[in-house]
Design a protein around this motif. Structure first.
Motif, PDB file in Angstrom:
ATOM      1  N   VAL A 109       0.858  -1.189   0.000  1.00  0.00           N
ATOM      2  CA  VAL A 109       0.000   0.000   0.000  1.00  0.00           C
ATOM      3  C   VAL A 109       0.895   1.240   0.000  1.00  0.00           C
ATOM      4  O   VAL A 109       1.798   1.358   0.837  1.00  0.00           O
ATOM      5  CB  VAL A 109      -0.940   0.023   1.218  1.00  0.00           C
ATOM      6  CG1 VAL A 109      -1.816   1.268   1.187  1.00  0.00           C
ATOM      7  CG2 VAL A 109      -1.798  -1.229   1.240  1.00  0.00           C
ATOM      8  N   THR A 110       0.657   2.154  -0.922  1.00  0.00           N
ATOM      9  CA  THR A 110       1.409   3.399  -1.047  1.00  0.00           C
ATOM     10  C   THR A 110       0.488   4.568  -0.719  1.00  0.00           C
ATOM     11  O   THR A 110      -0.640   4.626  -1.215  1.00  0.00           O
ATOM     12  CB  THR A 110       1.976   3.566  -2.458  1.00  0.00           C
ATOM     13  OG1 THR A 110       2.791   2.425  -2.777  1.00  0.00           O
ATOM     14  CG2 THR A 110       2.815   4.833  -2.563  1.00  0.00           C
ATOM     15  N   VAL A 111       0.976   5.488   0.105  1.00  0.00           N
ATOM     16  CA  VAL A 111       0.184   6.636   0.545  1.00  0.00           C
ATOM     17  C   VAL A 111       0.909   7.911   0.129  1.00  0.00           C
ATOM     18  O   VAL A 111       2.115   8.059   0.391  1.00  0.00           O
ATOM     19  CB  VAL A 111      -0.042   6.626   2.070  1.00  0.00           C
ATOM     20  CG1 VAL A 111      -0.907   7.805   2.490  1.00  0.00           C
ATOM     21  CG2 VAL A 111      -0.694   5.319   2.498  1.00  0.00           C
ATOM     22  N   LEU A 112       0.191   8.813  -0.526  1.00  0.00           N
ATOM     23  CA  LEU A 112       0.718  10.112  -0.944  1.00  0.00           C
ATOM     24  C   LEU A 112      -0.223  11.202  -0.454  1.00  0.00           C
ATOM     25  O   LEU A 112      -1.378  10.941  -0.113  1.00  0.00           O
ATOM     26  CB  LEU A 112       0.859  10.203  -2.474  1.00  0.00           C
ATOM     27  CG  LEU A 112       1.786   9.215  -3.180  1.00  0.00           C
ATOM     28  CD1 LEU A 112       1.032   7.957  -3.554  1.00  0.00           C
ATOM     29  CD2 LEU A 112       2.399   9.844  -4.430  1.00  0.00           C
ATOM     30  N   ASP A 113       0.274  12.439  -0.443  1.00  0.00           N
ATOM     31  CA  ASP A 113      -0.583  13.577  -0.127  1.00  0.00           C
ATOM     32  C   ASP A 113      -0.976  14.292  -1.408  1.00  0.00           C
ATOM     33  O   ASP A 113      -0.534  13.940  -2.509  1.00  0.00           O
ATOM     34  CB  ASP A 113       0.105  14.527   0.851  1.00  0.00           C
ATOM     35  CG  ASP A 113       1.387  15.122   0.303  1.00  0.00           C
ATOM     36  OD1 ASP A 113       1.722  14.841  -0.865  1.00  0.00           O
ATOM     37  OD2 ASP A 113       2.069  15.870   1.030  1.00  0.00           O
ATOM     38  N   SER A 114      -1.811  15.314  -1.266  1.00  0.00           N
ATOM     39  CA  SER A 114      -2.327  16.015  -2.438  1.00  0.00           C
ATOM     40  C   SER A 114      -1.261  16.809  -3.172  1.00  0.00           C
ATOM     41  O   SER A 114      -1.470  17.197  -4.319  1.00  0.00           O
ATOM     42  CB  SER A 114      -3.465  16.953  -2.017  1.00  0.00           C
ATOM     43  OG  SER A 114      -3.006  17.869  -1.028  1.00  0.00           O
ATOM     44  N   ASN A 115      -0.105  17.051  -2.525  1.00  0.00           N
ATOM     45  CA  ASN A 115       0.997  17.765  -3.177  1.00  0.00           C
ATOM     46  C   ASN A 115       1.962  16.831  -3.889  1.00  0.00           C
ATOM     47  O   ASN A 115       2.970  17.282  -4.439  1.00  0.00           O
ATOM     48  CB  ASN A 115       1.776  18.593  -2.150  1.00  0.00           C
ATOM     49  CG  ASN A 115       0.925  19.685  -1.541  1.00  0.00           C
ATOM     50  OD1 ASN A 115       0.080  20.273  -2.217  1.00  0.00           O
ATOM     51  ND2 ASN A 115       1.129  19.960  -0.267  1.00  0.00           N
ATOM     52  N   GLY A 116       1.684  15.538  -3.860  1.00  0.00           N
ATOM     53  CA  GLY A 116       2.553  14.580  -4.517  1.00  0.00           C
ATOM     54  C   GLY A 116       3.687  14.066  -3.664  1.00  0.00           C
ATOM     55  O   GLY A 116       4.555  13.342  -4.179  1.00  0.00           O
ATOM     56  N   ASN A 117       3.718  14.379  -2.396  1.00  0.00           N
ATOM     57  CA  ASN A 117       4.783  13.911  -1.512  1.00  0.00           C
ATOM     58  C   ASN A 117       4.488  12.481  -1.065  1.00  0.00           C
ATOM     59  O   ASN A 117       3.364  12.158  -0.670  1.00  0.00           O
ATOM     60  CB  ASN A 117       4.917  14.818  -0.291  1.00  0.00           C
ATOM     61  CG  ASN A 117       5.264  16.236  -0.678  1.00  0.00           C
ATOM     62  OD1 ASN A 117       6.049  16.450  -1.609  1.00  0.00           O
ATOM     63  ND2 ASN A 117       4.702  17.218   0.010  1.00  0.00           N
ATOM     64  N   LEU A 118       5.496  11.628  -1.102  1.00  0.00           N
ATOM     65  CA  LEU A 118       5.353  10.238  -0.696  1.00  0.00           C
ATOM     66  C   LEU A 118       5.398  10.157   0.826  1.00  0.00           C
ATOM     67  O   LEU A 118       6.382  10.559   1.456  1.00  0.00           O
ATOM     68  CB  LEU A 118       6.465   9.390  -1.303  1.00  0.00           C
ATOM     69  CG  LEU A 118       6.417   7.892  -1.022  1.00  0.00           C
ATOM     70  CD1 LEU A 118       5.151   7.286  -1.606  1.00  0.00           C
ATOM     71  CD2 LEU A 118       7.657   7.208  -1.576  1.00  0.00           C
ATOM     72  N   LEU A 119       4.336   9.626   1.421  1.00  0.00           N
ATOM     73  CA  LEU A 119       4.248   9.516   2.881  1.00  0.00           C
ATOM     74  C   LEU A 119       4.640   8.139   3.383  1.00  0.00           C
ATOM     75  O   LEU A 119       5.261   8.027   4.450  1.00  0.00           O
ATOM     76  CB  LEU A 119       2.823   9.858   3.338  1.00  0.00           C
ATOM     77  CG  LEU A 119       2.314  11.251   2.992  1.00  0.00           C
ATOM     78  CD1 LEU A 119       0.891  11.440   3.485  1.00  0.00           C
ATOM     79  CD2 LEU A 119       3.227  12.323   3.572  1.00  0.00           C
ATOM     80  N   ALA A 120       4.274   7.084   2.679  1.00  0.00           N
ATOM     81  CA  ALA A 120       4.593   5.731   3.120  1.00  0.00           C
ATOM     82  C   ALA A 120       4.585   4.815   1.917  1.00  0.00           C
ATOM     83  O   ALA A 120       3.693   4.888   1.070  1.00  0.00           O
ATOM     84  CB  ALA A 120       3.595   5.242   4.167  1.00  0.00           C
ATOM     85  N   ALA A 121       5.598   3.930   1.846  1.00  0.00           N
ATOM     86  CA  ALA A 121       5.686   2.956   0.763  1.00  0.00           C
ATOM     87  C   ALA A 121       6.686   1.893   1.170  1.00  0.00           C
ATOM     88  O   ALA A 121       7.571   2.120   1.999  1.00  0.00           O
ATOM     89  CB  ALA A 121       6.098   3.615  -0.552  1.00  0.00           C
ATOM     90  N   GLY A 122       6.552   0.693   0.579  1.00  0.00           N
ATOM     91  CA  GLY A 122       7.506  -0.363   0.838  1.00  0.00           C
ATOM     92  C   GLY A 122       7.315  -1.005   2.195  1.00  0.00           C
ATOM     93  O   GLY A 122       6.211  -1.069   2.737  1.00  0.00           O
ATOM     94  N   ASP A 123       8.430  -1.482   2.763  1.00  0.00           N
ATOM     95  CA  ASP A 123       8.385  -2.168   4.046  1.00  0.00           C
ATOM     96  C   ASP A 123       7.991  -1.211   5.148  1.00  0.00           C
ATOM     97  O   ASP A 123       8.312  -0.014   5.123  1.00  0.00           O
ATOM     98  CB  ASP A 123       9.752  -2.780   4.366  1.00  0.00           C
ATOM     99  CG  ASP A 123      10.123  -3.868   3.363  1.00  0.00           C
ATOM    100  OD1 ASP A 123       9.193  -4.434   2.771  1.00  0.00           O
ATOM    101  OD2 ASP A 123      11.333  -4.115   3.175  1.00  0.00           O
ATOM    102  N   ASP A 124       7.337  -1.774   6.128  1.00  0.00           N
ATOM    103  CA  ASP A 124       6.927  -0.995   7.298  1.00  0.00           C
ATOM    104  C   ASP A 124       8.132  -0.791   8.209  1.00  0.00           C
ATOM    105  O   ASP A 124       8.704  -1.757   8.728  1.00  0.00           O
ATOM    106  CB  ASP A 124       5.823  -1.739   8.056  1.00  0.00           C
ATOM    107  CG  ASP A 124       5.189  -0.869   9.129  1.00  0.00           C
ATOM    108  OD1 ASP A 124       5.668   0.254   9.344  1.00  0.00           O
ATOM    109  OD2 ASP A 124       4.213  -1.321   9.749  1.00  0.00           O
ATOM    110  N   PRO A 125       8.570   0.471   8.416  1.00  0.00           N
ATOM    111  CA  PRO A 125       9.760   0.677   9.255  1.00  0.00           C
ATOM    112  C   PRO A 125       9.550   0.279  10.698  1.00  0.00           C
ATOM    113  O   PRO A 125      10.505   0.036  11.420  1.00  0.00           O
ATOM    114  CB  PRO A 125      10.022   2.193   9.117  1.00  0.00           C
ATOM    115  CG  PRO A 125       8.708   2.781   8.712  1.00  0.00           C
ATOM    116  CD  PRO A 125       8.039   1.723   7.884  1.00  0.00           C
ATOM    117  N   SER A 126       8.288   0.205  11.130  1.00  0.00           N
ATOM    118  CA  SER A 126       8.041  -0.180  12.519  1.00  0.00           C
ATOM    119  C   SER A 126       8.237  -1.668  12.767  1.00  0.00           C
ATOM    120  O   SER A 126       8.298  -2.094  13.924  1.00  0.00           O
ATOM    121  CB  SER A 126       6.612   0.212  12.917  1.00  0.00           C
ATOM    122  OG  SER A 126       5.660  -0.463  12.110  1.00  0.00           O
ATOM    123  N   ASN A 127       8.348  -2.473  11.669  1.00  0.00           N
ATOM    124  CA  ASN A 127       8.524  -3.916  11.830  1.00  0.00           C
ATOM    125  C   ASN A 127       9.975  -4.351  11.700  1.00  0.00           C
ATOM    126  O   ASN A 127      10.255  -5.551  11.699  1.00  0.00           O
ATOM    127  CB  ASN A 127       7.677  -4.669  10.795  1.00  0.00           C
ATOM    128  CG  ASN A 127       6.195  -4.510  11.068  1.00  0.00           C
ATOM    129  OD1 ASN A 127       5.780  -4.328  12.204  1.00  0.00           O
ATOM    130  ND2 ASN A 127       5.395  -4.571  10.014  1.00  0.00           N
TER     131      ASN A 127
END
Length: 548
Positions: A204-222
């Motif tokens: 799952v990839t999450v971006l904001d309305s300005n095109g900034n990447l918020l989360a992608a790939g492996d979960d850093p918390s794991n």
């Protein structure tokens, strides 16, 4: 009626109907401006109800809110609806009952308009994906701080000539305000992964309305580093709580501080062992064999003689040697199994490898407990007792290399608990900026209306009221009018005199000449005061002129 009120009424009557009407109009205008400004500047704040709407939805929402008596406003872009603060929940419940809005993020209601006749499997699959995307987007928008969300899902698909199955994936675009975007993005990833079958949070990839990447790939918390850090923080917090529970009842919550640093090992361990017990025997199988054998042997023989050689002569057989034997055999075989135990252990926990503890105690509190005449030896003994308490409460272990230090120091006056960050003046001003601007604008409007409206009106009232309160009576006005003799003398003197013939005119004389009203004004004043007496005086003057 008091004299002051009578004076005010008489002054108002002296203005005349026209002037009173003008003053009343000015007063009404001033009050109207103040009322309109107060209503406009102090109108209620609005909260966003929905954004990204079609104009048809905006019109329908406006009609429903208007019928319900809920005030609303439309954004400048024409695609958002705002309602007064505090009525957002009521408005959304009302619109939900009406099935509004219908255009944004359509969910399972898409199946309401789908007929079962002539619907192919592809259309069913597409409608299902669209409905799932709309429902997930609605759920994401319910999170505090998320203004809008859009979800795209790619479902798993396995083709006929493809060996591996395509894994599902998703992408989310959000528009937020006033929240930590990265933390919200991690939550959104797990939300979408749990709602879609077979989807993992890493896809799952999450971006904001300005095109900034918020989360992608492996979960850093794991990751292992994040897990180790989280375990260390948990262990340190637990040990710190144990110290506080042990010392709070004795020293008080504000008379000590504890700091704990723990080193933990979070490696995954797998242990396999097989244990054999030779003293514990178990019969596995028993085999018994029994054999009984009897043997009898008898042999007959013909003796060697002459008769054997004679023709047609039969020899008589004789008994030979005989033998007999009997054999019995019994065999039993027993198989034993040695007892064994196989143990496989997988450990995903943690182990504390080293721990460092530092505790500082308020020396003034110890002196209050021991008394003002406490010696340093007594204080050191009490500190040693506190160290023993901390050792017992934290599970201190010398073999592990743990370190503990307890000291008595003087605390800073006024230190009560951990420092709590307080909002500064700029933060407070920023939070109440809108209220301050409205209040300042209202004050400016009131000042301008008072300065340009009330001040001239008050000046006009004062200018008209002062002559009435302290003006001359009829006799004084009569004496101030020129008589025919005085008028003749003044004309004869004015013929031979120049304008500047008066020796040394002073500024006060000029001012008096300007302020003194003309004879015609004074005569009009007499007529206003008493018409009958003014007529008598004029007749008397006319008779004097005729006699002359």
């Amino acid at each position: 009626m008091p004299e002051q009120i009578q004076s005010i009424i008489s002054n108002l009557r002296g203005f005349g109907v026209k002037r009173l009407a003008m003053l009343a109009g000015i007063a009404v205008l001033v009050m109207s401006v103040i009322g309109v400004a107060s209503v406009y500047l102090n109108r209620p704040a609005y909260d966003t109800l929905y954004v990204g709407l079609d104009r048809a939805d905006v019109n329908q929402i406006g009609l429903v809110l208007g019928e319900a008596g809920i005030g609303f406003d439309v954004g400048a872009d024409g695609t958002s609806v705002l309602v007064p603060a505090g009525t957002t929940a009521q408005a959304r419940m009302l619109l939900a009952e009406k099935g509004l809005p219908t255009s944004a993020n359509a969910g399972y209601e898409l199946f309401d308009n789908v007929g079962s006749l002539g619907l192919t499997s592809f259309m069913q699959q597409i409608t299902r994906v669209r409905a799932l995307e709309g429902e997930i987007a609605r759920t994401i928008q319910s999170i505090a701080g998320i203004k809008a969300a859009r979800v795209h899902i790619v479902m798993s698909e396995r083709a006929n000539f493809r060996r591996d199955e395509q894994q599902p994936s998703a992408s989310v675009v959000i528009r937020y305000a006033g929240i930590d975007a990265e933390k919200s993005a991690m939550s959104i990833r797990h939300l979408v992964a749990a709602a879609v079958p077979g989807l993992s949070a890493d896809k799952v990839t999450v971006l904001d309305s300005n095109g900034n990447l918020l989360a992608a790939g492996d979960d850093p918390s794991n990751t292992s580093a994040a897990r180790t850090l989280g375990v260390e923080q948990t262990v340190e917090a637990q040990i710190g709580d144990n110290i506080r529970r042990a010392l709070t009842a004795y020293l008080g919550p504000d008379n000590f501080r504890a700091s704990v640093k723990a080193e933990v090992n979070t490696d995954t361990r797998q242990t396999e062992e097989t244990i054999f017990d030779p003293n514990s025997r178990v019969e596995r199988s028993v085999q018994s064999v029994r054999a009984n054998e009897n043997n009898n042997q008898k042999q007959a023989s013909t003796p060697a003689s002459v008769e054997q050689n004679l023709p047609e002569t039969q020899a008589t057989a004789t008994e030979g040697p005989q033998s007999s034997s009997q054999n019995d055999r019994k065999e039993e075989i027993t198989n034993y199994e040695i007892n064994s135990k196989k143990i496989a252990t997988v450990s995903n926990g943690y182990t504390v490898t080293k721990m460092s503890i530092a505790v500082v105690v308020n020396q003034q509190r110890l002196m209050a407990i021991l008394g003002k005449d406490a010696t340093p030896e007594q204080i050191a003994k009490r500190v040693a007792d506190i160290q023993k308490m901390v050792t017992s409460a934290t599970g201190f272990d010398d073999k592990r290399g743990d370190v503990i230090d307890v000291s008595a120091v003087e605390f800073i006056d006024g230190l009560d608990g951990e420092a709590i960050p307080q909002a500064g003046m700029l933060d407070s001003i920023g939070q109440h900026a809108g209220t301050l601007i409205n209040a300042g604008a209202f004050i400016v409007v009131v000042f301008m209306v008072a300065f340009f409206g009330l001040r001239p009106m008050a000046a006009a009232l004062t200018a008209k009221a002062t002559p009435a309160l302290s003006g001359p009576n009829f006799d004084e006005v009569q004496r101030s009018l020129p008589t025919p003799e005085a008028t003749a003398n003044a004309e004869s003197a004015a013929v031979g005199a120049l304008p500047n013939s008066r020796p040394n005119p002073t500024p006060l004389d000029d001012l008096r000449q300007k302020i003194r009203p003309a004879p015609q004004d004074r005569l009009a004043r007499m007529v206003d005061l008493n018409e009958e007496r003014t007529a008598q005086i004029l007749r008397k003057w006319a008779a004097q002129e005729v006699a002359v």
